[in-house]
Design an enzyme around this catalytic site. Structure first.
Site, PDB file in Angstrom:
ATOM      1  N   SER A  12       8.440  -1.332  -8.604  1.00  0.00           N
ATOM      2  CA  SER A  12       7.688  -2.559  -8.845  1.00  0.00           C
ATOM      3  C   SER A  12       7.181  -2.545 -10.286  1.00  0.00           C
ATOM      4  O   SER A  12       7.104  -1.496 -10.940  1.00  0.00           O
ATOM      5  CB  SER A  12       6.501  -2.667  -7.885  1.00  0.00           C
ATOM      6  OG  SER A  12       5.503  -1.714  -8.202  1.00  0.00           O
ATOM      7  N   LYS A  80      -4.752   5.660  -4.313  1.00  0.00           N
ATOM      8  CA  LYS A  80      -5.237   5.144  -3.026  1.00  0.00           C
ATOM      9  C   LYS A  80      -4.127   5.076  -1.985  1.00  0.00           C
ATOM     10  O   LYS A  80      -4.401   4.994  -0.789  1.00  0.00           O
ATOM     11  CB  LYS A  80      -5.880   3.775  -3.209  1.00  0.00           C
ATOM     12  CG  LYS A  80      -4.937   2.661  -3.613  1.00  0.00           C
ATOM     13  CD  LYS A  80      -5.676   1.338  -3.790  1.00  0.00           C
ATOM     14  CE  LYS A  80      -4.761   0.211  -4.218  1.00  0.00           C
ATOM     15  NZ  LYS A  80      -3.701  -0.079  -3.251  1.00  0.00           N
ATOM     16  N   ASP A  81      -2.847   5.104  -2.422  1.00  0.00           N
ATOM     17  CA  ASP A  81      -1.723   5.037  -1.491  1.00  0.00           C
ATOM     18  C   ASP A  81      -1.293   6.414  -0.981  1.00  0.00           C
ATOM     19  O   ASP A  81      -0.441   6.508  -0.095  1.00  0.00           O
ATOM     20  CB  ASP A  81      -0.501   4.392  -2.174  1.00  0.00           C
ATOM     21  CG  ASP A  81      -0.732   2.933  -2.522  1.00  0.00           C
ATOM     22  OD1 ASP A  81      -1.555   2.285  -1.849  1.00  0.00           O
ATOM     23  OD2 ASP A  81      -0.093   2.444  -3.472  1.00  0.00           O
ATOM     24  N   THR A 121      -5.115 -10.915   2.897  1.00  0.00           N
ATOM     25  CA  THR A 121      -5.133  -9.513   2.474  1.00  0.00           C
ATOM     26  C   THR A 121      -4.375  -8.671   3.487  1.00  0.00           C
ATOM     27  O   THR A 121      -4.430  -8.937   4.691  1.00  0.00           O
ATOM     28  CB  THR A 121      -6.562  -8.966   2.330  1.00  0.00           C
ATOM     29  OG1 THR A 121      -6.497  -7.565   2.036  1.00  0.00           O
ATOM     30  CG2 THR A 121      -7.379  -9.165   3.598  1.00  0.00           C
ATOM     31  N   SER A 123      -5.037  -5.468   3.729  1.00  0.00           N
ATOM     32  CA  SER A 123      -5.887  -4.280   3.846  1.00  0.00           C
ATOM     33  C   SER A 123      -6.908  -4.433   4.965  1.00  0.00           C
ATOM     34  O   SER A 123      -7.672  -5.401   4.996  1.00  0.00           O
ATOM     35  CB  SER A 123      -6.611  -4.051   2.512  1.00  0.00           C
ATOM     36  OG  SER A 123      -7.732  -3.209   2.675  1.00  0.00           O
ATOM     37  N   ARG A 125      -9.504  -2.596   5.276  1.00  0.00           N
ATOM     38  CA  ARG A 125     -10.799  -2.421   4.617  1.00  0.00           C
ATOM     39  C   ARG A 125     -11.304  -3.741   4.031  1.00  0.00           C
ATOM     40  O   ARG A 125     -12.458  -4.127   4.252  1.00  0.00           O
ATOM     41  CB  ARG A 125     -10.665  -1.363   3.507  1.00  0.00           C
ATOM     42  CG  ARG A 125     -11.899  -1.226   2.617  1.00  0.00           C
ATOM     43  CD  ARG A 125     -11.598  -0.337   1.414  1.00  0.00           C
ATOM     44  NE  ARG A 125     -10.516  -0.872   0.581  1.00  0.00           N
ATOM     45  CZ  ARG A 125     -10.673  -1.785  -0.364  1.00  0.00           C
ATOM     46  NH1 ARG A 125     -11.875  -2.296  -0.602  1.00  0.00           N
ATOM     47  NH2 ARG A 125      -9.646  -2.211  -1.076  1.00  0.00           N
ATOM     48  N   ARG A 126     -10.446  -4.428   3.288  1.00  0.00           N
ATOM     49  CA  ARG A 126     -10.852  -5.700   2.683  1.00  0.00           C
ATOM     50  C   ARG A 126     -11.138  -6.751   3.752  1.00  0.00           C
ATOM     51  O   ARG A 126     -12.107  -7.506   3.654  1.00  0.00           O
ATOM     52  CB  ARG A 126      -9.763  -6.191   1.726  1.00  0.00           C
ATOM     53  CG  ARG A 126      -9.641  -5.360   0.460  1.00  0.00           C
ATOM     54  CD  ARG A 126      -8.390  -5.692  -0.315  1.00  0.00           C
ATOM     55  NE  ARG A 126      -8.324  -4.957  -1.581  1.00  0.00           N
ATOM     56  CZ  ARG A 126      -7.204  -4.736  -2.254  1.00  0.00           C
ATOM     57  NH1 ARG A 126      -6.049  -5.184  -1.795  1.00  0.00           N
ATOM     58  NH2 ARG A 126      -7.234  -4.067  -3.394  1.00  0.00           N
ATOM     59  N   LYS A 127     -10.288  -6.789   4.763  1.00  0.00           N
ATOM     60  CA  LYS A 127     -10.469  -7.769   5.832  1.00  0.00           C
ATOM     61  C   LYS A 127     -11.810  -7.568   6.535  1.00  0.00           C
ATOM     62  O   LYS A 127     -12.571  -8.524   6.751  1.00  0.00           O
ATOM     63  CB  LYS A 127      -9.325  -7.645   6.850  1.00  0.00           C
ATOM     64  CG  LYS A 127      -9.466  -8.552   8.062  1.00  0.00           C
ATOM     65  CD  LYS A 127      -8.321  -8.328   9.049  1.00  0.00           C
ATOM     66  CE  LYS A 127      -8.502  -9.186  10.293  1.00  0.00           C
ATOM     67  NZ  LYS A 127      -7.411  -8.955  11.285  1.00  0.00           N
ATOM     68  N   ARG A 143       1.393  -9.221   2.167  1.00  0.00           N
ATOM     69  CA  ARG A 143       2.064  -8.013   1.695  1.00  0.00           C
ATOM     70  C   ARG A 143       2.919  -8.332   0.489  1.00  0.00           C
ATOM     71  O   ARG A 143       3.211  -9.482   0.196  1.00  0.00           O
ATOM     72  CB  ARG A 143       2.971  -7.457   2.810  1.00  0.00           C
ATOM     73  CG  ARG A 143       2.220  -6.881   4.010  1.00  0.00           C
ATOM     74  CD  ARG A 143       1.682  -5.499   3.730  1.00  0.00           C
ATOM     75  NE  ARG A 143       2.661  -4.710   3.016  1.00  0.00           N
ATOM     76  CZ  ARG A 143       3.766  -4.170   3.563  1.00  0.00           C
ATOM     77  NH1 ARG A 143       4.003  -4.354   4.844  1.00  0.00           N
ATOM     78  NH2 ARG A 143       4.598  -3.465   2.837  1.00  0.00           N
ATOM     79  N   ARG A 149       2.629 -11.490  -4.095  1.00  0.00           N
ATOM     80  CA  ARG A 149       1.413 -11.965  -3.425  1.00  0.00           C
ATOM     81  C   ARG A 149       0.824 -13.194  -4.121  1.00  0.00           C
ATOM     82  O   ARG A 149       0.323 -14.102  -3.458  1.00  0.00           O
ATOM     83  CB  ARG A 149       0.386 -10.830  -3.345  1.00  0.00           C
ATOM     84  CG  ARG A 149       0.722  -9.810  -2.250  1.00  0.00           C
ATOM     85  CD  ARG A 149      -0.313  -8.719  -2.177  1.00  0.00           C
ATOM     86  NE  ARG A 149      -0.172  -7.758  -3.261  1.00  0.00           N
ATOM     87  CZ  ARG A 149      -1.178  -7.072  -3.794  1.00  0.00           C
ATOM     88  NH1 ARG A 149      -2.417  -7.273  -3.379  1.00  0.00           N
ATOM     89  NH2 ARG A 149      -0.963  -6.204  -4.752  1.00  0.00           N
ATOM     90  N   CYS A 244      -6.356   8.677  11.499  1.00  0.00           N
ATOM     91  CA  CYS A 244      -6.277   7.302  11.993  1.00  0.00           C
ATOM     92  C   CYS A 244      -6.619   6.325  10.879  1.00  0.00           C
ATOM     93  O   CYS A 244      -7.607   6.512  10.170  1.00  0.00           O
ATOM     94  CB  CYS A 244      -7.242   7.110  13.157  1.00  0.00           C
ATOM     95  SG  CYS A 244      -7.406   5.401  13.714  1.00  0.00           S
TER      96      CYS A 244
END
Length: 315
Positions: A12, A80-81, A121, A123, A125-127, A143, A149, A244
């Site tokens: 990318s 973060k990935d 989103t 994510s 976390r963001r959601k 995605r 996006r 998890c």
């Protein structure tokens, strides 16, 4: 320095920017390098939320295999990935100086948050954080790479989408007047209340455990402060998650002579929120800050919430 260091990267635009940054720094030190782009499963499968795909390290697995097979020598990732447990034989060799950690809401037009809105989103976390703050809004999955996006935001009847500020900045899309790309012209609003993903804004380079040449080269571009802060955040994530996927945010920062840490855990729909905030002197006391903060959260309702999340993820 006759050896050519083969740098593996996703293909990318943002991943290539990151790999070229590492390549440039190594070149300035006199090392010879070659970029080896690959396409990850996370880039190929765009019709499912990441948490539904059930693959640990979905953006890193292809490069892990390439390293283990000897196709590339090192790999560059958005930190973060990267799973908190690296594959056997692969080690963290360098963490580059961190960019901005904030998330941003990107929109094509002004948003009235008091009204029902649809926010995109991919994510958890963001959601969760968004719905906790705006329970009358709707979150939809989004995605793809940054350009994809942004295009989806234009093509759909959504009010906005959440992006990492660092990615927009690195691609040159972030301007004082808003967000501008070849195909998108809109607004960008920082979300200081939203805790980032652990290690957001940081790049990591991994190498083979037995490859001392690459390890010595990469050690020269390692940023100690970023390495320490991201370790604290990833320790928090690892201790809390237990394997998890969950809506978890974390941020460690060096402020004056202290390390300040904030961490959070949300229920999947954002209704329940647990958080921890602490600071310690900048020194040996910070080594266990991530683990200690996670254990404190687990003791104060986090263990029960993680069990609920695990059950809901299996449904």
């Amino acid at each position: 320095m006759n050896k050519v260091i083969r740098i593996g990267t996703r293909d990318s635009e943002l991943a290539l920017w990151q790999a070229k940054t590492v390549q440039s720094q190594l070149k300035n030190l006199g090392y010879k390098t070659q970029l080896v782009p690959v396409k990850s499963t996370g880039d190929l499968v765009l019709d499912k939320p990441l948490y539904e795909m059930g693959i640990t390290g979905i953006f890193t697995k292809t490069l892990d295999i390439a390293m283990l097979k000897g196709t590339v020598d090192v790999a560059v990732h958005s930190m973060k990935d990267v799973p908190t447990a690296l594959p056997k034989g692969i080690i963290q060799a360098a963490v580059l100086a961190r960019a901005e950690t904030e998330d941003m809401l990107v929109s094509a037009q002004y948003i009235d948050y008091t009204k029902p809105c649809t926010i995109a989103t991919g994510s958890l976390r963001r959601k969760a954080q968004w719905l906790n703050r705006y329970p009358h809004h709707t979150a939809v999955d989004l995605r793809g790479n940054v350009q994809t996006r942004l295009q989806k935001l234009l093509d759909n009847n959504w009010d906005g989408a959440i992006f990492a500020k660092a990615g927009l900045e690195r691609l040159g899309y972030l301007h004082k007047s808003g967000i501008k790309s070849p195909d998108f012209n809109g607004f960008g609003e920082e979300l200081p209340w939203m805790l980032p993903a652990p290690a957001q804004g940081a790049m990591v380079v991994v190498a083979m455990e037995k490859d001392t040449f690459c390890q010595e080269a990469l050690a020269k571009i390692n940023h100690t402060e970023t390495e320490k802060c991201t370790k604290i955040e990833r320790d928090f994530l690892r201790t809390l998650e237990g394997g998890c996927t969950a809506p978890i945010g974390a941020l460690a920062e060096v402020v004056s002579d202290k390390i300040q840490f904030k961490g959070c855990l949300f229920s999947l729909g954002g209704k329940k929120k647990l958080e921890v905030a602490t600071s310690v002197p900048h020194g040996p006391q910070g080594i266990d800050l991530g683990n200690d903060s996670a254990n404190k959260l687990l003791e104060n309702g986090g263990k029960e919430l993680m069990e609920i999340i695990k059950r809901e993820m299996k449904q």
